[in-house]
Design a protein around this motif. Structure first.
Motif, mmCIF file in Angstrom:
data_model
loop_
_atom_site.group_PDB
_atom_site.id
_atom_site.type_symbol
_atom_site.label_atom_id
_atom_site.label_comp_id
_atom_site.label_asym_id
_atom_site.label_seq_id
_atom_site.Cartn_x
_atom_site.Cartn_y
_atom_site.Cartn_z
ATOM 1 N N GLU A 85 0.749 -1.265 -0.069
ATOM 2 C CA GLU A 85 -0.432 -0.021 0.070
ATOM 3 C C GLU A 85 1.023 1.531 -0.291
ATOM 4 O OE1 GLU A 85 -3.384 -0.210 0.433
ATOM 5 O OE2 GLU A 85 -2.856 -1.744 -0.459
ATOM 6 N N THR A 86 2.050 1.199 0.891
ATOM 7 C CA THR A 86 3.056 2.284 1.196
ATOM 8 C C THR A 86 4.218 2.532 0.479
ATOM 9 O OG1 THR A 86 3.663 4.047 2.333
ATOM 10 C CG2 THR A 86 3.210 2.110 3.020
ATOM 11 N N THR A 87 4.361 3.016 -0.824
ATOM 12 C CA THR A 87 6.564 3.281 -0.928
ATOM 13 C C THR A 87 7.320 3.778 0.310
ATOM 14 O OG1 THR A 87 5.911 4.669 -2.034
ATOM 15 C CG2 THR A 87 5.557 2.825 -3.025
ATOM 16 N N ASP A 88 6.529 4.370 1.172
ATOM 17 C CA ASP A 88 7.351 4.860 2.285
ATOM 18 C C ASP A 88 7.997 3.837 2.985
ATOM 19 O OD1 ASP A 88 6.370 7.177 1.762
ATOM 20 O OD2 ASP A 88 5.279 7.402 3.787
ATOM 21 N N LEU A 89 9.912 4.341 3.789
ATOM 22 C CA LEU A 89 10.221 3.561 3.896
ATOM 23 C C LEU A 89 9.730 2.819 5.823
ATOM 24 C CD1 LEU A 89 13.913 3.066 2.814
ATOM 25 C CD2 LEU A 89 12.038 2.118 1.627
ATOM 26 N N GLU A 90 9.603 1.882 6.177
ATOM 27 C CA GLU A 90 9.104 1.316 7.137
ATOM 28 C C GLU A 90 10.180 1.581 8.395
ATOM 29 O OE1 GLU A 90 4.466 0.054 6.268
ATOM 30 O OE2 GLU A 90 6.037 -0.790 5.875
ATOM 31 N N GLN A 91 9.548 1.036 9.762
ATOM 32 C CA GLN A 91 11.166 1.050 10.098
ATOM 33 C C GLN A 91 12.171 -0.467 10.472
ATOM 34 O OE1 GLN A 91 11.853 3.414 12.350
ATOM 35 N NE2 GLN A 91 13.664 1.678 12.688
ATOM 36 N N ALA A 92 11.377 -1.532 9.715
ATOM 37 C CA ALA A 92 11.231 -2.784 9.292
ATOM 38 C C ALA A 92 12.508 -2.255 8.661
ATOM 39 C CB ALA A 92 10.200 -3.882 8.782
ATOM 40 N N ASP A 93 12.077 -2.040 6.603
ATOM 41 C CA ASP A 93 12.889 -1.578 5.880
ATOM 42 C C ASP A 93 14.329 -0.410 6.182
ATOM 43 O OD1 ASP A 93 10.874 -3.004 4.098
ATOM 44 O OD2 ASP A 93 9.891 -0.887 5.119
ATOM 45 N N LEU A 94 13.791 0.517 7.295
ATOM 46 C CA LEU A 94 15.407 1.369 7.689
ATOM 47 C C LEU A 94 16.545 0.353 8.277
ATOM 48 C CD1 LEU A 94 13.508 4.022 8.960
ATOM 49 C CD2 LEU A 94 14.327 4.048 6.188
ATOM 50 N N ASP A 95 15.763 -0.391 9.104
ATOM 51 C CA ASP A 95 16.519 -1.397 10.231
ATOM 52 C C ASP A 95 17.107 -2.269 9.382
ATOM 53 O OD1 ASP A 95 15.819 -0.522 12.686
ATOM 54 O OD2 ASP A 95 14.376 -1.967 13.175
ATOM 55 N N ALA A 96 16.471 -2.866 8.018
ATOM 56 C CA ALA A 96 17.288 -4.001 7.295
ATOM 57 C C ALA A 96 17.973 -3.243 6.198
ATOM 58 C CB ALA A 96 15.938 -4.735 5.929
ATOM 59 N N ILE A 97 18.351 -2.287 6.499
ATOM 60 C CA ILE A 97 18.964 -1.532 4.799
ATOM 61 C C ILE A 97 20.212 -1.297 6.483
ATOM 62 C CG2 ILE A 97 19.723 0.716 4.357
ATOM 63 C CD1 ILE A 97 16.566 0.522 2.668
ATOM 64 N N ASP A 98 19.869 -0.600 7.509
ATOM 65 C CA ASP A 98 20.845 -0.514 8.842
ATOM 66 C C ASP A 98 21.698 -1.611 8.769
ATOM 67 O OD1 ASP A 98 20.263 1.598 8.126
ATOM 68 O OD2 ASP A 98 19.085 1.848 10.161
ATOM 69 N N HIS A 99 20.892 -3.098 8.852
ATOM 70 C CA HIS A 99 22.110 -3.624 9.247
ATOM 71 C C HIS A 99 22.881 -4.481 8.151
ATOM 72 C CE1 HIS A 99 22.475 -8.492 9.453
ATOM 73 N NE2 HIS A 99 22.571 -7.681 10.416
ATOM 74 N N LEU A 100 22.515 -4.134 7.155
ATOM 75 C CA LEU A 100 23.365 -4.788 5.359
ATOM 76 C C LEU A 100 24.263 -4.417 5.781
ATOM 77 C CD1 LEU A 100 23.211 -6.471 3.179
ATOM 78 C CD2 LEU A 100 21.925 -4.994 2.280
ATOM 79 N N VAL A 101 24.083 -2.525 6.205
ATOM 80 C CA VAL A 101 25.282 -1.975 5.216
ATOM 81 C C VAL A 101 26.059 -1.461 6.446
ATOM 82 C CG1 VAL A 101 26.387 1.037 5.365
ATOM 83 C CG2 VAL A 101 23.508 -0.011 4.060
ATOM 84 N N GLU A 102 25.921 -1.064 7.684
ATOM 85 C CA GLU A 102 27.070 -1.814 8.887
ATOM 86 C C GLU A 102 27.932 -2.924 8.469
ATOM 87 O OE1 GLU A 102 24.533 -1.402 12.237
ATOM 88 O OE2 GLU A 102 23.983 0.727 11.998
ATOM 89 N N ARG A 103 26.809 -4.070 8.408
ATOM 90 C CA ARG A 103 27.317 -5.556 8.162
ATOM 91 C C ARG A 103 28.816 -5.689 7.041
ATOM 92 N NH1 ARG A 103 27.159 -10.978 9.621
ATOM 93 N NH2 ARG A 103 27.197 -12.263 7.409
#
Ligand SMILES: Cc1cc2nc3c(=O)[nH]c(=O)nc-3n(C[C@H](O)[C@H](O)[C@H](O)COP(=O)(O)O)c2cc1C
Length: 197
Positions: free
Chosen positions: A169-187
């Protein structure tokens, strides 16, 4: 300092938002970052039929496009693409298809790679998109650093192959999306640091 190239394609802005978040997180992790979109190759008639598509392409028209030098410069490359019938977008594939000379020199080997994607529906092919992207990286001798389930946040986005957004329904990034990106990048930044130390 780790050099991180974020090379992506986005038609309507979702993957672009993911790429920008990845860039912010990589900078916070102490990396030098190049955020680069790849060239639009679709005919203008197709782009202009979709207001979101034409607006997004206009938004990024002044930003630098990915070049082969971005790959040689990088210690870590993150590729982003919308899911297109379960694979990456042809625009990103076209960029990958210009890398033969670098591949031949071995210049793409031994770097850390990972991917992120967005698709409209759950089970709509986001995992196959990332796996198909990684096939190219295996040919390069690249080191795919998948997130697996190495953190609790991965049980929320549920994609052990990379980071992915289900737009629904929404293309806005939600917390789970942000968390997954952050985790991937930090890793990827952390693992690359271990490989180069
Ligand atoms: C040609 C085409 C094929 C698509 N194929 C899929 C698909 O296989 N699975 C899916 O979930 N979404 C699919 N989508 C939807 C896009 O992946 C989705 O809208 C994505 O979030 C767009 O990212 P962007 O806003 O960065 O362009 C497709 C869209 C287009 C235009």
């Amino acid at each position: 300092m780790t050099n991180v190239a974020i090379i992506y394609y986005s038609s309507t802005g979702t993957v672009d938002a993911m790429a920008r978040r990845a860039a912010q997180t990589a900078e916070k992790a102490g990396a030098e970052v190049r955020l680069r979109h790849v060239a639009e190759l679709a005919p203008s008639e197709a782009v202009n039929e979709n207001d979101d598509w034409s607006a997004h392409r206009e938004d990024v028209s002044d930003e630098p496009q990915a070049e082969l030098d971005d790959l040689t410069w990088a210690d870590v490359v993150l590729f982003g693409s919308p899911t297109r019938y379960g694979s990456i977008a042809s625009q990103l594939q076209a960029f990958l298809d210009t890398t033969a000379s670098l591949w031949q020199e071995g210049a793409l080997a031994d770097k850390v790679y990972a991917g992120f994607t967005a698709g409209q529906t759950e089970h709509g092919g986001q995992e196959t998109t990332l796996v198909s992207l990684y096939t190219t990286i295996y040919h390069w001798g690249g080191i795919v650093v998948a997130p697996g389930y190495t953190d609790d946040v991965k049980f929320a986005d549920g994609n052990p192959y990379g980071a992915s957004k289900v737009t629904g329904e929404t293309t806005d990034l939600e917390q789970a999306d942000l968390d997954a990106i952050d985790h991937l990048v930090e890793r990827v930044v952390r693992i690359s640091g271990k490989l180069t130390s």
